[in-house]
Scaffold this active site. Structure first.
Site, mmCIF file in Angstrom:
data_model
loop_
_atom_site.group_PDB
_atom_site.id
_atom_site.type_symbol
_atom_site.label_atom_id
_atom_site.label_comp_id
_atom_site.label_asym_id
_atom_site.label_seq_id
_atom_site.Cartn_x
_atom_site.Cartn_y
_atom_site.Cartn_z
ATOM 1 N NE ARG A 186 -4.108 -2.103 1.763
ATOM 2 C CZ ARG A 186 -5.164 -2.320 2.526
ATOM 3 N NH1 ARG A 186 -5.395 -1.554 3.564
ATOM 4 N NH2 ARG A 186 -5.994 -3.298 2.247
ATOM 5 C CG ASP B 3 -14.373 5.669 7.979
ATOM 6 O OD1 ASP B 3 -14.967 4.581 8.088
ATOM 7 O OD2 ASP B 3 -13.133 5.753 7.804
HETATM 8 C C1 SAM Z 1 -14.388 -2.623 7.144
HETATM 9 S S1 SAM Z 1 -14.959 -0.982 7.237
HETATM 10 C C2 SAM Z 1 -16.579 -1.200 7.933
HETATM 11 C C3 SAM Z 1 -17.662 -0.505 7.144
HETATM 12 C C4 SAM Z 1 -19.085 -0.776 7.578
HETATM 13 N N1 SAM Z 1 -19.304 -0.421 8.964
HETATM 14 C C5 SAM Z 1 -19.467 -2.211 7.353
HETATM 15 O O1 SAM Z 1 -19.677 -2.967 8.318
HETATM 16 O O2 SAM Z 1 -19.569 -2.617 6.186
HETATM 17 C C6 SAM Z 1 -14.011 -0.367 8.643
HETATM 18 C C7 SAM Z 1 -13.945 1.153 8.680
HETATM 19 O O3 SAM Z 1 -13.478 1.540 9.974
HETATM 20 C C8 SAM Z 1 -12.745 2.736 9.819
HETATM 21 N N2 SAM Z 1 -11.902 2.960 11.010
HETATM 22 C C9 SAM Z 1 -10.781 2.305 11.370
HETATM 23 N N3 SAM Z 1 -10.276 2.807 12.515
HETATM 24 C C10 SAM Z 1 -11.119 3.800 12.890
HETATM 25 C C11 SAM Z 1 -11.129 4.710 13.984
HETATM 26 N N4 SAM Z 1 -10.171 4.696 14.927
HETATM 27 N N5 SAM Z 1 -12.144 5.615 14.040
HETATM 28 C C12 SAM Z 1 -13.111 5.651 13.081
HETATM 29 N N6 SAM Z 1 -13.151 4.801 12.027
HETATM 30 C C13 SAM Z 1 -12.168 3.901 11.933
HETATM 31 C C14 SAM Z 1 -11.945 2.496 8.550
HETATM 32 O O4 SAM Z 1 -11.499 3.711 7.963
HETATM 33 C C15 SAM Z 1 -12.957 1.738 7.681
HETATM 34 O O5 SAM Z 1 -13.621 2.599 6.780
#
Ligand code: SAM
Length: 264
Positions: free
Chosen positions: A33, A135
């Site tokens: 990445r 997010d």
């Molecule tokens: C796999 S996606 C989940 C999306 C959706 N909630 C779903 O279940 O399909 C995980 C998301 O968590 C976000 N994320 C990771 N660490 C985070 C943090 N400390 N605070 C807020 N968001 C975070 C990432 O940027 C990513 O977009």
């Protein structure tokens, strides 16, 4: 190549911003990445990491790296039992109850928040509800606001919702669909880091906190859930990912159905 030292430096940086600790098993993924970002700067990955962690690091570049290292996989109506449960909650609401507010707390590119909005629009019409998506990743928040998706992300979306509330892409947007303006206007997106003090976004009837806790250790999960629970209305429901049980953690919650919790 990403040296051990650079791997440690960049994962420490990522941990300090996101709260997520990437271990050795993620080294190839991290190198992959970062490769493109380093190439754009015309330097090796190690030199790129050094510039990020120096006293003169460009904060915008750090944001780009965090955006690259988060895992954003998502799609419409993921874990459909949650949407069935949400539909039941809406059916049981007493007439005249106030505005129904839902928070998608790790909204990625917005599919979860818009899935909720599609269901709410179907059940309640276009008034009396609000959805907020947040997010960590600014790139994901921008993409959610744009609301343009490849058709394959909508595999689990009821066809009547697509017909009624979405627009089919033509010409250079062929194979995509856009969430219609009435729904876009009712869904707000902003950045928020779940490991830090949350922005002033009010209290919610339902909070979706799905597929983000998996990236944290038990104390990290507990800390996030406690912070999020403070935003749940007293009779509200918290939805976690189906692979993210909260019952083994020291938390004031009771499970009401699979991966849905109330505050106790
Ligand atoms: C796999 S996606 C989940 C999306 C959706 N909630 C779903 O279940 O399909 C995980 C998301 O968590 C976000 N994320 C990771 N660490 C985070 C943090 N400390 N605070 C807020 N968001 C975070 C990432 O940027 C990513 O977009």
């Amino acid at each position: 190549m990403l040296s051990h030292q650079s791997f440690e430096a960049v994962t420490d940086l990522f941990h300090s911003v996101s709260g997520i600790r990437l271990n050795e098993t993620k080294r190839a993924l991290v190198a992959g990445r970062l490769q493109k970002l380093a190439q754009e700067k015309g330097c090796s990955i190690d030199a790129y990491v050094q510039s990020l962690t120096s006293a003169h690091a460009d904060p915008q570049e750090v944001v780009r790296v965090v955006d690259k290292l988060t895992t954003n996989e998502t799609y419409f109506f993921r874990e459909p039992q949650h949407f069935e449960f949400l539909a039941k909650l809406l059916d049981q609401r007493p007439a005249g109850a106030g505005e129904f507010r839902v928070w998608s707390a790790a909204s990625s590119s917005g599919e979860e928040a818009y899935s909720i909005a599609l269901l709410l629009a179907d059940k309640l019409g276009l008034t009396g509800w609000q959805v907020i998506g947040t997010d960590l990743s600014t790139a994901m928040v921008d993409s959610a606001r744009a609301a343009l998706y490849p058709m394959e992300r909508a595999r689990k979306t009821p066809t009547e919702y697509l017909k009624r509330w979405c627009l089919k892409g033509h010409a250079d947007q062929e194979g995509h669909f856009l969430i219609g303006r009435e729904l876009r206007e009712r869904v707000r997106f902003q950045t928020a880091n779940l490991t830090q003090a949350l922005p002033e976004i009010g209290q919610f009837d339902v909070i979706f906190l799905r597929n983000v806790l998996i990236y944290f250790d038990p104390p990290g999960k507990t800390d996030i859930v406690r912070r999020v629970l403070a935003r749940l209305k007293p009779d509200g429901h918290l939805f976690a990912g189906h692979a993210e049980s909260l019952t083994n953690l020291d938390l004031p919650v009771r499970s009401v159905t699979s991966a849905v919790y109330v505050h106790v």
